[in-house]
Scaffold this active site. Structure first.
Site, mmCIF file in Angstrom:
data_model
loop_
_atom_site.group_PDB
_atom_site.id
_atom_site.type_symbol
_atom_site.label_atom_id
_atom_site.label_comp_id
_atom_site.label_asym_id
_atom_site.label_seq_id
_atom_site.Cartn_x
_atom_site.Cartn_y
_atom_site.Cartn_z
ATOM 1 N N TRP A 299 0.824 -1.208 0.000
ATOM 2 C CA TRP A 299 0.000 0.000 0.000
ATOM 3 C C TRP A 299 0.861 1.261 0.000
ATOM 4 C CZ3 TRP A 299 -1.072 3.087 4.692
ATOM 5 C CH2 TRP A 299 -0.285 2.712 5.783
ATOM 6 N N ASP A 300 2.160 1.102 0.182
ATOM 7 C CA ASP A 300 3.091 2.228 0.130
ATOM 8 C C ASP A 300 3.065 2.929 -1.231
ATOM 9 O OD1 ASP A 300 3.619 0.348 2.061
ATOM 10 O OD2 ASP A 300 5.743 0.163 1.640
ATOM 11 N N GLU B 167 1.867 -2.673 12.596
ATOM 12 C CA GLU B 167 1.819 -4.129 12.481
ATOM 13 C C GLU B 167 2.283 -4.856 13.737
ATOM 14 O OE1 GLU B 167 2.332 -4.394 7.624
ATOM 15 O OE2 GLU B 167 4.109 -4.554 8.905
ATOM 16 N N LYS C 289 5.117 -0.036 15.705
ATOM 17 C CA LYS C 289 6.095 -0.254 14.643
ATOM 18 C C LYS C 289 6.241 0.979 13.758
ATOM 19 C CE LYS C 289 7.050 -3.067 10.561
ATOM 20 N NZ LYS C 289 6.566 -4.111 9.640
ATOM 21 N N GLN C 290 5.113 1.592 13.422
ATOM 22 C CA GLN C 290 5.084 2.722 12.491
ATOM 23 C C GLN C 290 3.807 3.516 12.751
ATOM 24 O OE1 GLN C 290 4.950 -0.470 9.516
ATOM 25 N NE2 GLN C 290 3.599 0.848 8.326
#
Length: 747
Positions: A346-347, A474, A582-583
């Protein structure tokens, strides 16, 4: 952040330069010095080989194979067989022998090693002096990929000895390369004059490679999957001798052409190259990059490290994708390595697309067209998950789900909403009604149908949301009402409603095709109205998901640097048992729709979630930097910016050896344009609010907007606009400003 840089390259604004051979960085350099042109990519392996761990990698965009065996699973929705981009024919391979010694920089004596990647031309050069007894031979390797006729590549090897010498040279077309060192996924179809034809065993894709060399061949040897051409060269003392190899590589992704047709095309391309010298090839590439730098360059004064970093990111973005074909996408590693199997995530829509939106409309549209061309596969994936509509895969190269990890492939909805967001973003800037009528609206209809079928009402029927999902963070598995997921679904519904209510598009045939009716739309409106958004008016905080606040807390700064990456050093389930992020998750939807949130809300959520983020993803630092910049946190913004921009150059994550992080590379551009320049593109009129980072004296950004080239230079006390094209109005520091020709405003 506990992560630190491992800088070993020289600093130069347009060059990536390694002075002296850094053996311990060998595979890192193979990634950093990679070449690509979207059609194909080549890691910077030593042409002559080396007796050290290395990854010889040549990849063609869209040439894939399937796993050798099905993944054993009795569970519906978990894929049985994955697919991946495969390592292909090595057309730069050679073997060099003088006086019985074969060149191997792990064993041979050498001096004056230097490797240079010129970002103005795409030329990779490696030079050294090879010492053999009482002889000293200067060896120079040069290689390029054609940025316009992307099937073409060229290599020049120059030898200059201080004494007369005889040199044995073997040039190969090697189709026996092992993918990840385990298996060769190619079958030999045939040899032909100066060429090799290969086919993949299950996808039945074809590759034909032909070479032409400017020296007389002494012997040709045909191996099992390898063509050798052998040369005996006489070196005269102090007289350079050049060996130039021209290559044409033709692929057939659809298996609808006969090999004779592919061979004819390769031979025609070689004939055309015969009229082009190495230097002419170089100049053509220079002209290409001159145009790119004119459209997209970012100039920084006051910090050469940052200047080199951002130019490297721009260069690699153009190399790995520039809209050459609607069938291509941007893999997480681009065409620079085998990690992530060449898959697109999806990046592509959330991180990579913005660069192309402001540099090349055709390239931006082609990225979206990849999703349209794979819409049918997305619809089949939705059926696999007991849903309707279109569910875009978390990882793919051909439109099918390739991820066998159910917690990602079945629980992550963000690829689907990312495609919808990309359509919105593209339309917001280009108002391309033809695209929307032919392609975009159909995708939006299927996306929203999936979102409706995947969501559920709470037990009491009072709220609608998503259960058993994984958001962008995630490190949290099978959560309920992830706010990013719910927020983005709500945005998709509302965007579809606005498209239908505009009356601009013919919907009758599309409604029939997509099985839409008023009752279905009524259900979407009801779900949208009752969507759960976990927000506290008092604290201004969005809870990441149900129960996040109650998770055990870990101070991320207490984690030793040797524990990174966590996936390799922590038990898998340990990662999920705490509040480490994580992000960005909450911060991610604030980045995508910045105009929806006031500064106070952004500040509250940044200060709560930033201390919990471990930045285990290359997606992470730039978003934090962009929001930190808006909040006036200059030091934090610059710290994250350095991490994002030089993630690969300085190997922050200790995994650059596997290939480049294309998302971090794209995010570095966003970091400057959306961060320091303050660009916002989620409304009909773009806005900017430039700031000047403390360690820069000025910077300038080139963008393309609505068929105009705009250059924005930010100085300490002023902003200078230069426009090529018709005048256009944008918002600057919140006020309308008509941009035309040259314009200067005070900061």
């Amino acid at each position: 952040m506990a992560k630190v840089s491992q800088m070993y390259l020289d600093i130069d604004p347009y060059l990536i330069k390694e002075s002296g051979y850094h053996k311990e960085r060998h595979q890192v350099s193979e990634s950093i010095f990679s070449l690509a042109n979207e059609y194909m990519g080549v890691r910077a392996f030593f042409e002559e080989g080396i007796s050290l761990p290395h990854l010889v990698g040549t990849y063609f965009n869209g040439i894939i194979e399937n796993s050798l065996e099905d993944t054993p699973s009795a569970y519906k929705g978990i894929i049985k067989r994955s697919h991946f981009t495969i390592n292909s024919v090595n057309f730069f391979k050679c073997k060099i022998t003088v006086d019985g010694e074969t060149l191997d920089l792990n064993k041979s004596s050498f001096d004056n090693f230097e490797r240079v990647l010129d970002m103005r031309t795409g030329l990779l050069t490696r030079t050294f002096i090879w010492n053999i007894d009482n002889k000293h031979i200067k060896v120079r390797f040069e290689r390029m990929l054609d940025m316009l006729k992307c099937e073409n590549a060229i290599q020049r090897i120059t030898f200059e000895s201080d004494k007369d010498s005889e040199l044995d040279l073997v040039l190969y077309l090697d189709g026996s390369i092992l993918h990840w060192g385990n298996h060769c996924y190619w079958e030999l179809e045939k040899f032909f004059e100066h060429g090799i034809a290969m086919r993949t065993p299950t996808t039945h894709q074809s590759l034909v490679v032909k070479m032409d060399v400017n020296q007389k061949v002494n012997q040709v040897i045909k191996g099992e999957k390898e063509l050798e051409e052998r040369f005996k060269l006489q070196l005269k003392a102090n007289q350079p001798l050049e060996v130039v190899r021209k290559v044409s590589a033709v692929v057939d992704k659809e298996s609808d052409q006969h090999f004779d047709q592919l061979i004819d095309k390769a031979e025609q391309l070689i004939k055309e190259q015969n009229n082009v010298s190495f230097d002419a090839f170089l100049m053509a590439n220079r002209r290409y990059f001159d145009e790119i730098w004119e459209k997209t360059d970012i100039e920084i004064e006051g910090n050469d490290v940052d200047q080199q970093g951002i130019r490297y990111c721009l260069f690699q973005l153009e190399q790995n994708y520039h809209g050459y074909s609607e069938d291509n996408n941007i893999g997480a590693k681009g065409l620079t390595g085998e990690a992530y199997s060449g898959h697109a995530f999806w990046d592509s829509e959330t991180y990579c697309l913005p660069y192309y939106l402001f540099s090349d409309q055709k390239a931006a549209m082609n990225l979206l067209m990849f999703r349209y061309h794979t819409l049918e596969q997305a619809k089949l994936r939705a059926i696999d998950l007991d849903c309707e509509g279109a569910c875009y895969p978390i990882a793919t190269r051909n439109g099918k789900e390739a991820c066998s990890l159910w917690q990602h492939a079945s629980c992550q909805i963000q690829p689907t909403t990312a495609v919808g967001y990309a359509i919105f973003h593209y339309m917001n800037l280009y108002n391309d009604d033809e695209f929307m009528q032919k392609y975009g609206l159909e995708m939006m209809l299927e996306i929203c149908k999936f979102l409706l079928s995947r969501g559920q009402y709470s037990g009491d029927g009072k709220s609608f949301g998503y259960y058993g999902v994984m958001g962008p963070d995630e490190f949290q598995l099978m959560v309920n009402n992830n706010t990013y997921t719910n927020f983005m679904a709500k945005k998709m519904f509302e965007y579809l409603f606005s498209l239908l209510e505009s009356g601009k598009y013919q919907t009758k045939q599309l409604f029939e095709k997509c099985d839409y009716n008023d009752e279905l739309l009524k259900k979407m409106h009801a779900a949208n109205d009752k969507m759960v958004i976990l927000y506290d008016e008092k604290t201004k905080l969005f809870e990441q998901h149900d129960g996040y606040y109650k998770l055990p807390h870990i101070d991320i700064h207490s984690i030793p640097v040797t524990d990174f990456p966590l996936y390799a050093h922590w038990a898998y389930d340990r990662i999920y048992r705490n509040d480490i992020i994580k992000q960005p998750d909450v911060l991610m939807f604030m980045f995508l729709y910045p105009s929806d949130f006031d500064l106070e809300t952004k500040k509250a959520n940044y200060e709560y979630y930033e201390p919990r983020c471990i930045h285990e993803s290359s997606l992470s630092p730039s978003v934090h930097s962009i929001i930190a910049c808006e909040l006036g946190k200059d030091a934090e913004a610059l710290n994250f910016f350095s991490f994002a921009t030089r993630l690969d150059l300085d190997d922050y994550n200790r995994n650059t050896c596997e290939g480049l992080h294309m998302t971090s590379i794209a995010a570095a551009w966003m970091n400057i344009v959306y961060g320091f320049l303050g660009l916002r593109s989620d409304r009909e009129v773009i806005s900017i609010a430039p700031t000047l980072p403390s360690r820069w004296s000025k910077y300038a950004v080139n963008i393309c907007y609505k068929n105009r080239k705009m250059r924005i230079s930010v100085h300490k006390n002023r902003v200078h606009f230069s426009l090529k094209g018709e005048p256009i109005e944008i918002l600057v520091y919140g006020k309308p400003l008509l941009i035309k020709d040259d314009l200067v405003i005070e900061r």
